[in-house]
Design an enzyme around this catalytic site. Structure first.
Site, PDB file in Angstrom:
ATOM      1  N   CYS A  78     -34.156  74.888-146.054  1.00 16.22           N
ATOM      2  CA  CYS A  78     -34.137  76.264-145.822  1.00 16.22           C
ATOM      3  C   CYS A  78     -33.653  76.665-144.445  1.00 16.22           C
ATOM      4  CB  CYS A  78     -35.383  76.770-146.226  1.00 16.22           C
ATOM      5  SG  CYS A  78     -35.388  78.671-146.503  1.00 16.22           S
ATOM      6  N   HIS A 178     -35.846  75.415-151.694  1.00 14.87           N
ATOM      7  CA  HIS A 178     -37.156  74.586-151.325  1.00 14.87           C
ATOM      8  C   HIS A 178     -37.341  73.403-152.244  1.00 14.87           C
ATOM      9  CE1 HIS A 178     -38.651  77.176-147.834  1.00 14.87           C
ATOM     10  NE2 HIS A 178     -37.853  78.095-148.651  1.00 14.87           N
ATOM     11  N   GLU A 180     -39.493  71.401-152.586  1.00 16.89           N
ATOM     12  CA  GLU A 180     -40.995  71.258-152.495  1.00 16.89           C
ATOM     13  C   GLU A 180     -41.512  72.116-153.395  1.00 16.89           C
ATOM     14  OE1 GLU A 180     -40.716  74.109-149.103  1.00 16.89           O
ATOM     15  OE2 GLU A 180     -39.482  72.503-150.225  1.00 16.89           O
TER      16      GLU A 180
END
Length: 199
Positions: A78, A178, A180
């Site tokens: 990001c 992202h 994650e």
């Protein structure tokens, strides 16, 4: 065991990135210790917040030159990807200049900013990060600034305009989304960074 280090930029949600690696069975360490960063096998440059705050923190922690001189694989996430470019319009701040390109505010096309949610990613070059991930898979984005497609783009997405969803040059890799927070596809991308990107 591969030594994975998450660079503590001082303005990132580091725990969620660490938990994502924990779930995959990898040990990671969050640090801004210069020696630990230099000796890591693979590094993560995460980022949440503003480019000028992140660059200020990197300067205060004497990390800018250290990051610029790294030869091992680095994954920017990001804002971390945006910091890899030459300049960010967010705060009009010079960034790390690892990969050519500039970070600009996403133009007003009538869509709400920030972009927040799932979006399709199109791979435009072979890249080990996306090994085993289906073309046009969805990843989770939260951003108001983006890098226009250029010669270092390995994946693009569209939010009113096309932008770089992932960039790569030599040992530096960046993703605007992202991983994650991107479910199985994001988990596989992180696994690919650890296991498929050479070091």
């Amino acid at each position: 065991m591969i030594n994975i280090t998450i660079i503590d930029t001082g303005c990132a949600n580091l725990s969620s990135v660490k938990f994502a690696f924990d779930r995959l069975g990898y040990n990671t360490e969050i640090t801004f210790d210069l020696n630990k960063i230099k000796s890591a096998d693979k590094l993560i440059l995460p980022g949440v917040g503003t480019a000028n705050a992140a660059m200020y923190n990197l300067q205060e922690r004497q990390l800018i030159e250290t990051i610029q001189n790294l030869t091992q694989p680095v994954l920017g996430i990001c804002l971390g990807m945006q910091l890899m470019t030459e300049f960010s319009e967010e705060g009009n701040v010079p960034t790390l200049n690892l990969i050519s390109g500039k970070t600009n505010r996403i133009p007003d096309t009538g869509l709400p900013l920030p972009q927040m949610g799932w979006n399709r990613v199109q791979f435009v070059k072979n890249c080990p990060l996306f090994d085993g991930i289906v073309q046009n898979s969805h990843f989770y984005f939260v951003h108001s600034y983006a890098v226009s497609p250029n010669e270092h783009s390995v994946a693009i997405s569209n939010y009113g305009v096309n932008f770089s969803a992932a960039i790569a040059k030599e040992n530096f890799y960046g993703v605007q989304f992202h991983p994650e927070r991107s479910g199985k596809n994001g988990a596989l991308l992180l696994k690919n960074f650890v296991e498929k990107v050479p070091f």
